[in-house]
Design a protein around this motif. Structure first.
Motif, PDB file in Angstrom:
ATOM      1  N   GLY B  51       0.816  -1.196   0.000  1.00 61.93           N
ATOM      2  CA  GLY B  51       0.000   0.000   0.000  1.00 61.93           C
ATOM      3  C   GLY B  51       0.854   1.250   0.000  1.00 61.93           C
ATOM      4  N   ASN B  52       0.527   2.154   0.894  1.00 58.66           N
ATOM      5  CA  ASN B  52       1.262   3.415   0.996  1.00 58.66           C
ATOM      6  C   ASN B  52       2.308   3.397   2.102  1.00 58.66           C
ATOM      7  N   SER B  53       2.540   2.206   2.686  1.00 62.77           N
ATOM      8  CA  SER B  53       3.538   2.106   3.742  1.00 62.77           C
ATOM      9  C   SER B  53       4.936   2.206   3.174  1.00 62.77           C
ATOM     10  N   ALA B  54       5.872   2.561   4.038  1.00 64.48           N
ATOM     11  CA  ALA B  54       7.271   2.602   3.607  1.00 64.48           C
ATOM     12  C   ALA B  54       7.704   1.195   3.190  1.00 64.48           C
ATOM     13  N   PRO B  55       8.384   1.063   2.069  1.00 66.90           N
ATOM     14  CA  PRO B  55       8.783  -0.274   1.604  1.00 66.90           C
ATOM     15  C   PRO B  55       9.860  -0.884   2.496  1.00 66.90           C
ATOM     16  N   ASP B  56       9.883  -2.194   2.505  1.00 68.68           N
ATOM     17  CA  ASP B  56      10.962  -2.933   3.172  1.00 68.68           C
ATOM     18  C   ASP B  56      12.060  -3.160   2.151  1.00 68.68           C
ATOM     19  N   LYS B  57      13.146  -2.447   2.291  1.00 67.71           N
ATOM     20  CA  LYS B  57      14.251  -2.518   1.330  1.00 67.71           C
ATOM     21  C   LYS B  57      15.390  -3.382   1.840  1.00 67.71           C
ATOM     22  N   SER B  58      15.130  -4.144   2.887  1.00 65.47           N
ATOM     23  CA  SER B  58      16.218  -4.837   3.567  1.00 65.47           C
ATOM     24  C   SER B  58      16.941  -5.857   2.695  1.00 65.47           C
ATOM     25  N   GLY B  59      16.316  -6.314   1.626  1.00 65.99           N
ATOM     26  CA  GLY B  59      16.935  -7.315   0.772  1.00 65.99           C
ATOM     27  C   GLY B  59      17.774  -6.762  -0.365  1.00 65.99           C
ATOM     28  N   LEU B  60      17.741  -5.468  -0.568  1.00 67.15           N
ATOM     29  CA  LEU B  60      18.514  -4.891  -1.674  1.00 67.15           C
ATOM     30  C   LEU B  60      19.998  -5.099  -1.407  1.00 67.15           C
ATOM     31  N   PRO B  61      20.740  -5.683  -2.342  1.00 64.87           N
ATOM     32  CA  PRO B  61      22.125  -6.089  -2.082  1.00 64.87           C
ATOM     33  C   PRO B  61      23.124  -4.939  -2.015  1.00 64.87           C
ATOM     34  N   SER B  62      22.817  -3.826  -2.625  1.00 64.51           N
ATOM     35  CA  SER B  62      23.730  -2.686  -2.572  1.00 64.51           C
ATOM     36  C   SER B  62      22.965  -1.420  -2.915  1.00 64.51           C
ATOM     37  N   ASP B  63      23.629  -0.291  -2.747  1.00 67.66           N
ATOM     38  CA  ASP B  63      22.947   0.973  -3.053  1.00 67.66           C
ATOM     39  C   ASP B  63      22.822   1.201  -4.560  1.00 67.66           C
ATOM     40  N   ARG B  64      23.306   0.284  -5.359  1.00 69.00           N
ATOM     41  CA  ARG B  64      23.089   0.393  -6.802  1.00 69.00           C
ATOM     42  C   ARG B  64      21.665  -0.021  -7.173  1.00 69.00           C
ATOM     43  N   ARG B  81      24.851   1.134 -12.712  1.00 71.98           N
ATOM     44  CA  ARG B  81      26.235   0.671 -12.893  1.00 71.98           C
ATOM     45  C   ARG B  81      26.304  -0.845 -12.776  1.00 71.98           C
ATOM     46  N   THR B  82      25.564  -1.517 -13.625  1.00 67.96           N
ATOM     47  CA  THR B  82      25.435  -2.971 -13.527  1.00 67.96           C
ATOM     48  C   THR B  82      26.779  -3.683 -13.538  1.00 67.96           C
ATOM     49  N   GLN B  83      26.812  -4.775 -12.796  1.00 72.06           N
ATOM     50  CA  GLN B  83      27.987  -5.640 -12.706  1.00 72.06           C
ATOM     51  C   GLN B  83      27.603  -7.026 -13.222  1.00 72.06           C
ATOM     52  N   GLN B  84      28.590  -7.816 -13.570  1.00 73.56           N
ATOM     53  CA  GLN B  84      28.300  -9.150 -14.102  1.00 73.56           C
ATOM     54  C   GLN B  84      27.553 -10.011 -13.080  1.00 73.56           C
TER      55      GLN B  84
END
Lengths: 112, 114
Positions: B51-64, B81-84
């Motif tokens: 919904g409009n709640s703040a997303p759970d971003k805990s699984g994102l592997p890096s700030d990219r 800045r994609t990596q292989q």
């Protein structure tokens, strides 16, 4: 070509035989479980689910068994058909949470 | 109605480029998930919108990695800045968001970084 799962555990069964795919889940608080089927190049497709107040649930040609004592889930497919060939995943969830934990998957190969 | 759709189905990019992946959830589904699936591995949780709640971003592997969602509709996952090692299938799923309910998956986007 294959999009996922080239190195997964593989179960090979003869067409017409029954298949049993197993899954050990990790969280003792999990009380909702789903089996998904993933064919090559496609997203996971829901097959059957079960809640922890049950130990068995049947669908069309599929049965899911839940053993909470040993944290084990199994999917039984009766009279396996070539169209059943796919990667099968289990997923677990704890009530009140939105995160699911997915197993690595098992590749089912149906031999003609 | 239609199921979850994702675009593009395949994306080949060069190392260092940015990519944007799109997900259209099932209408009426308030919850939306992004997962990454590397070859031979299970699904890796990335981010969750409800919904409009703040997303759970805990699984994102890096700030990219970042993701946005417009209300309860379309979501985009951006990889800068994609990596292989970013090469994988990126799956989107949606659900009614009422707790333990079934997630329905899209077909995924296969990303290949050269």
């Amino acid at each position: 070509g294959e999009s996922v799962g080239l190195h997964l555990p593989t179960l090979s069964v003869q067409e017409g035989d029954n298949s049993i795919i197993n899954c050990a889940y990790s969280n003792s608080a999990s009380d909702y479980f789903i089996w998904y089927k993933q064919e090559s190049g496609k997203g996971p497709q829901f097959i059957i689910d079960i809640r922890s107040n049950m130990d068995k649930r049947q669908g069309q040609r599929v049965t899911v068994l839940l053993n909470k004592t040993v944290k084990h889930l199994s999917l039984q497919i009766a009279a396996t058909q070539p169209g059943d060939s796919a990667v099968y995943f289990c997923a677990e969830n704890a009530s009140g949470t939105y995160k699911y934990i997915f197993g690595t998957g098992t590749r089912l190969k149906v031999l003609a | 109605g239609a199921g979850v759709s994702q675009s593009p189905s395949n994306k080949v990019t060069e190392k260092g480029k940015d990519v944007e992946l799109r997900c259209d959830p099932i209408s009426g589904h308030t919850a939306l998930y992004w997962y990454r699936q590397r070859l031979g591995q299970g699904l890796e949780f990335l981010i969750y919108f409800q919904g409009n709640s703040a997303p759970d971003k805990s699984g994102l592997p890096s700030d990219r990695f970042s993701a946005e969602r417009t209300g309860e509709s379309v979501s985009t996952l951006t990889i800068q800045r994609t990596q292989q090692e970013d090469s994988a299938v990126y799956l989107c799923a949606s659900s009614f968001g009422l707790g333990s309910d079934t997630q329905y998956f899209g077909p995924g986007t296969r990303l290949t970084v050269l």
